[in-house]
Motif scaffolding. Structure first.
Motif, PDB file in Angstrom:
ATOM      1  N   LYS A   1       0.817  -1.222   0.000  1.00 45.81           N
ATOM      2  CA  LYS A   1       0.000   0.000   0.000  1.00 45.81           C
ATOM      3  C   LYS A   1       0.847   1.266   0.000  1.00 45.81           C
ATOM      4  CE  LYS A   1      -4.188  -1.902   2.028  1.00 45.81           C
ATOM      5  NZ  LYS A   1      -5.175  -1.836   3.126  1.00 45.81           N
ATOM      6  N   LYS A   2       2.138   1.117   0.290  1.00 41.03           N
ATOM      7  CA  LYS A   2       2.971   2.309   0.370  1.00 41.03           C
ATOM      8  C   LYS A   2       4.179   2.272  -0.549  1.00 41.03           C
ATOM      9  CE  LYS A   2       1.906   3.349   5.203  1.00 41.03           C
ATOM     10  NZ  LYS A   2       2.482   3.584   6.556  1.00 41.03           N
ATOM     11  N   GLU A   3       4.535   1.084  -1.043  1.00 40.69           N
ATOM     12  CA  GLU A   3       5.745   1.004  -1.832  1.00 40.69           C
ATOM     13  C   GLU A   3       5.711  -0.180  -2.790  1.00 40.69           C
ATOM     14  OE1 GLU A   3       8.957   0.729   1.004  1.00 40.69           O
ATOM     15  OE2 GLU A   3       8.047  -0.966   2.025  1.00 40.69           O
ATOM     16  N   SER A   4       6.639  -0.116  -3.713  1.00 43.31           N
ATOM     17  CA  SER A   4       6.820  -1.217  -4.649  1.00 43.31           C
ATOM     18  C   SER A   4       8.298  -1.555  -4.687  1.00 43.31           C
ATOM     19  CB  SER A   4       6.337  -0.814  -6.049  1.00 43.31           C
ATOM     20  OG  SER A   4       6.594  -1.843  -6.980  1.00 43.31           O
ATOM     21  N   PHE A   5       8.579  -2.813  -4.918  1.00 46.46           N
ATOM     22  CA  PHE A   5       9.960  -3.259  -5.065  1.00 46.46           C
ATOM     23  C   PHE A   5      10.137  -3.880  -6.450  1.00 46.46           C
ATOM     24  CE2 PHE A   5      11.604  -2.596  -0.861  1.00 46.46           C
ATOM     25  CZ  PHE A   5      10.492  -2.656  -0.037  1.00 46.46           C
ATOM     26  N   LEU A   6      11.288  -3.599  -7.013  1.00 47.32           N
ATOM     27  CA  LEU A   6      11.683  -4.287  -8.236  1.00 47.32           C
ATOM     28  C   LEU A   6      12.880  -5.156  -7.865  1.00 47.32           C
ATOM     29  CD1 LEU A   6      11.177  -4.590 -11.306  1.00 47.32           C
ATOM     30  CD2 LEU A   6      12.935  -2.843 -11.649  1.00 47.32           C
ATOM     31  N   HIS A   7      12.643  -6.461  -7.840  1.00 46.77           N
ATOM     32  CA  HIS A   7      13.690  -7.410  -7.467  1.00 46.77           C
ATOM     33  C   HIS A   7      14.417  -7.859  -8.737  1.00 46.77           C
ATOM     34  CE1 HIS A   7      11.704  -7.706  -3.515  1.00 46.77           C
ATOM     35  NE2 HIS A   7      10.576  -7.775  -4.200  1.00 46.77           N
ATOM     36  N   ILE A   8      15.733  -7.822  -8.682  1.00 42.50           N
ATOM     37  CA  ILE A   8      16.532  -8.262  -9.821  1.00 42.50           C
ATOM     38  C   ILE A   8      17.344  -9.470  -9.367  1.00 42.50           C
ATOM     39  CG2 ILE A   8      18.249  -7.610 -11.520  1.00 42.50           C
ATOM     40  CD1 ILE A   8      17.425  -4.725 -11.101  1.00 42.50           C
ATOM     41  N   THR A   9      17.054 -10.596  -9.984  1.00 37.35           N
ATOM     42  CA  THR A   9      17.704 -11.856  -9.602  1.00 37.35           C
ATOM     43  C   THR A   9      18.826 -12.169 -10.579  1.00 37.35           C
ATOM     44  OG1 THR A   9      15.613 -12.682  -8.707  1.00 37.35           O
ATOM     45  CG2 THR A   9      17.330 -14.311  -9.175  1.00 37.35           C
ATOM     46  N   ALA A  10      19.999 -12.419 -10.031  1.00 38.63           N
ATOM     47  CA  ALA A  10      21.174 -12.770 -10.838  1.00 38.63           C
ATOM     48  C   ALA A  10      21.329 -11.850 -12.036  1.00 38.63           C
ATOM     49  CB  ALA A  10      21.107 -14.230 -11.272  1.00 38.63           C
ATOM     50  N   PRO A  11      21.498 -10.557 -11.794  1.00 38.94           N
ATOM     51  CA  PRO A  11      21.564  -9.595 -12.905  1.00 38.94           C
ATOM     52  C   PRO A  11      22.759  -9.831 -13.812  1.00 38.94           C
ATOM     53  CG  PRO A  11      22.265  -8.541 -10.876  1.00 38.94           C
ATOM     54  CD  PRO A  11      21.732  -9.883 -10.487  1.00 38.94           C
ATOM     55  N   LYS A  12      22.583  -9.372 -15.053  1.00 40.21           N
ATOM     56  CA  LYS A  12      23.636  -9.422 -16.052  1.00 40.21           C
ATOM     57  C   LYS A  12      23.988  -7.994 -16.454  1.00 40.21           C
ATOM     58  CE  LYS A  12      22.080 -13.861 -17.936  1.00 40.21           C
ATOM     59  NZ  LYS A  12      21.672 -14.599 -19.158  1.00 40.21           N
ATOM     60  N   PRO A  13      25.154  -7.808 -17.048  1.00 41.61           N
ATOM     61  CA  PRO A  13      25.543  -6.448 -17.464  1.00 41.61           C
ATOM     62  C   PRO A  13      24.491  -5.756 -18.331  1.00 41.61           C
ATOM     63  CG  PRO A  13      27.429  -7.892 -17.576  1.00 41.61           C
ATOM     64  CD  PRO A  13      26.249  -8.780 -17.245  1.00 41.61           C
ATOM     65  N   GLU A  14      23.762  -6.515 -19.137  1.00 46.51           N
ATOM     66  CA  GLU A  14      22.750  -5.894 -20.000  1.00 46.51           C
ATOM     67  C   GLU A  14      21.539  -5.375 -19.227  1.00 46.51           C
ATOM     68  OE1 GLU A  14      24.097  -8.979 -20.412  1.00 46.51           O
ATOM     69  OE2 GLU A  14      22.573 -10.426 -21.106  1.00 46.51           O
ATOM     70  N   ASP A  15      21.463  -5.671 -17.953  1.00 46.01           N
ATOM     71  CA  ASP A  15      20.398  -5.110 -17.112  1.00 46.01           C
ATOM     72  C   ASP A  15      20.743  -3.700 -16.646  1.00 46.01           C
ATOM     73  OD1 ASP A  15      20.007  -8.359 -15.626  1.00 46.01           O
ATOM     74  OD2 ASP A  15      18.779  -7.440 -17.199  1.00 46.01           O
ATOM     75  N   SER A  16      21.935  -3.249 -16.949  1.00 46.19           N
ATOM     76  CA  SER A  16      22.350  -1.899 -16.565  1.00 46.19           C
ATOM     77  C   SER A  16      21.473  -0.872 -17.275  1.00 46.19           C
ATOM     78  CB  SER A  16      23.823  -1.664 -16.923  1.00 46.19           C
ATOM     79  OG  SER A  16      24.656  -2.553 -16.220  1.00 46.19           O
ATOM     80  N   ALA A  17      20.849  -0.011 -16.509  1.00 46.71           N
ATOM     81  CA  ALA A  17      19.930   1.004 -17.037  1.00 46.71           C
ATOM     82  C   ALA A  17      19.428   1.816 -15.854  1.00 46.71           C
ATOM     83  CB  ALA A  17      18.740   0.360 -17.754  1.00 46.71           C
ATOM     84  N   THR A  18      18.631   2.819 -16.151  1.00 43.33           N
ATOM     85  CA  THR A  18      17.902   3.523 -15.096  1.00 43.33           C
ATOM     86  C   THR A  18      16.504   2.941 -15.024  1.00 43.33           C
ATOM     87  OG1 THR A  18      19.170   5.571 -15.329  1.00 43.33           O
ATOM     88  CG2 THR A  18      16.987   5.745 -14.336  1.00 43.33           C
ATOM     89  N   TYR A  19      16.071   2.597 -13.836  1.00 43.50           N
ATOM     90  CA  TYR A  19      14.742   2.022 -13.643  1.00 43.50           C
ATOM     91  C   TYR A  19      13.842   3.084 -13.015  1.00 43.50           C
ATOM     92  CZ  TYR A  19      16.712  -2.376 -15.024  1.00 43.50           C
ATOM     93  OH  TYR A  19      17.320  -3.375 -15.767  1.00 43.50           O
ATOM     94  N   LEU A  20      12.755   3.347 -13.719  1.00 35.03           N
ATOM     95  CA  LEU A  20      11.833   4.397 -13.311  1.00 35.03           C
ATOM     96  C   LEU A  20      10.555   3.793 -12.753  1.00 35.03           C
ATOM     97  CD1 LEU A  20      12.029   6.685 -16.483  1.00 35.03           C
ATOM     98  CD2 LEU A  20      13.309   6.933 -14.362  1.00 35.03           C
ATOM     99  N   CYS A  21      10.052   4.425 -11.724  1.00 41.56           N
ATOM    100  CA  CYS A  21       8.771   4.066 -11.150  1.00 41.56           C
ATOM    101  C   CYS A  21       7.825   5.245 -11.365  1.00 41.56           C
ATOM    102  CB  CYS A  21       8.963   3.793  -9.655  1.00 41.56           C
ATOM    103  SG  CYS A  21       7.454   3.531  -8.707  1.00 41.56           S
ATOM    104  N   ALA A  22       6.584   4.965 -11.664  1.00 44.28           N
ATOM    105  CA  ALA A  22       5.589   6.026 -11.835  1.00 44.28           C
ATOM    106  C   ALA A  22       4.249   5.540 -11.293  1.00 44.28           C
ATOM    107  CB  ALA A  22       5.448   6.413 -13.310  1.00 44.28           C
ATOM    108  N   VAL A  23       3.469   6.482 -10.805  1.00 46.05           N
ATOM    109  CA  VAL A  23       2.133   6.134 -10.356  1.00 46.05           C
ATOM    110  C   VAL A  23       1.119   6.938 -11.141  1.00 46.05           C
ATOM    111  CG1 VAL A  23       2.858   5.494  -8.026  1.00 46.05           C
ATOM    112  CG2 VAL A  23       2.123   7.843  -8.480  1.00 46.05           C
ATOM    113  N   ARG A  24      -0.021   6.357 -11.292  1.00 43.42           N
ATOM    114  CA  ARG A  24      -1.143   7.045 -11.926  1.00 43.42           C
ATOM    115  C   ARG A  24      -2.203   7.279 -10.868  1.00 43.42           C
ATOM    116  NH1 ARG A  24      -4.039   4.137 -16.854  1.00 43.42           N
ATOM    117  NH2 ARG A  24      -4.570   2.665 -15.196  1.00 43.42           N
TER     118      ARG A  24
END
Lengths: 113, 114
Positions: free
Chosen positions: A68-91
């Motif tokens: 109800k207050k937050e969201s998590f983005l879990h990244i399991t065993a990341p690879k170099p190609e997962d490198s990026a900026t991750y954006l969260c937005a609410v509507r």
């Protein structure tokens, strides 16, 4: 006031080192929480939409969860190609039955080989 | 795979000049959006557009801004009299009906106001 706060601002992981990104939000009447990936110089790329607390969605090495207050983005065993900026937005509700979108500042993820 | 396209990729203009940023949404999409991202800052919603009218607009979208769908394929953002603070990356997005929460973003137009 409606707002979205993401943490950490930046994260460096070794390849294979799992972690989680956080998105805390305050919005009156959530109508969806969105996760995007953004590579430098490009537009956001849609990843997930979550609507209600307890909902989870997965895509490859990514899993998004929502409370109800937050969201998590879990990244399991990341690879170099997962490198990026991750954006969260609410509507949330706008005026006269419309919607508005509020973005966080993002988490810059760097995965080292 | 269909994609949203934007032109130009980079626009340089003098303060006070009018600019028109162009977007070609995905062909069967009916909902259109403009966002902007000032360098190093967060993405900001500007406006949404459906059925030839504005659905929602933010505080940023003042009288200097306007949007139009002049034909069946293009969606434009006009800034009448540009200011230095309008310098930003402008993203167009579109979505369809089948997956209403999936907005597809274009690559953006970088606007530089001198």
């Amino acid at each position: 006031e409606d707002q979205v706060t993401q943490s950490p601002e930046a994260l460096r992981l070794q390849e294979g080192e799992s972690s989680s990104l956080n998105c805390s939000y305050t919005v009156s009447g959530l109508r969806g929480l969105f996760w995007y990936r953004q590579d430098p110089g490009k537009g956001p790329e849609f990843l997930f939409t979550l609507y209600s607390a307890g909902e989870e969605k997965e895509k490859e090495r990514l899993k998004a969860t929502l409370t109800k207050k937050e969201s998590f983005l879990h990244i399991t065993a990341p690879k170099p190609e997962d490198s990026a900026t991750y954006l969260c937005a609410v509507r949330g509700p706008g005026t006269s039955g419309t919607y508005k979108y509020i973005f966080g500042t993002g988490t810059r993820l760097k995965v080292l080989a | 795979e269909p994609e949203v396209t934007q032109t130009p990729s980079h626009q340089v203009t003098q303060m006070g000049q009018e600019v028109i940023l162009r977007c070609v949404p995905i062909s069967n999409h009916l909902y259109f959006y403009w966002y902007r991202q000032i360098l190093g800052q967060k993405v900001e919603f500007l406006v949404s557009f459906y059925n030839n009218e504005i659905s929602e607009k933010s505080e940023i979208f003042d009288d200097q801004f306007s949007v139009e769908r002049p034909d069946g394929s293009n969606f434009t953002l006009k800034i009448r009299s540009t200011k230095l603070e309008d310098s930003a990356m402008y993203f167009c997005a579109s979505r369809g009906v089948r997956y209403p929460d999936t907005q597809y973003f274009g690559p953006g137009t970088r606007l530089t106001v001198l």
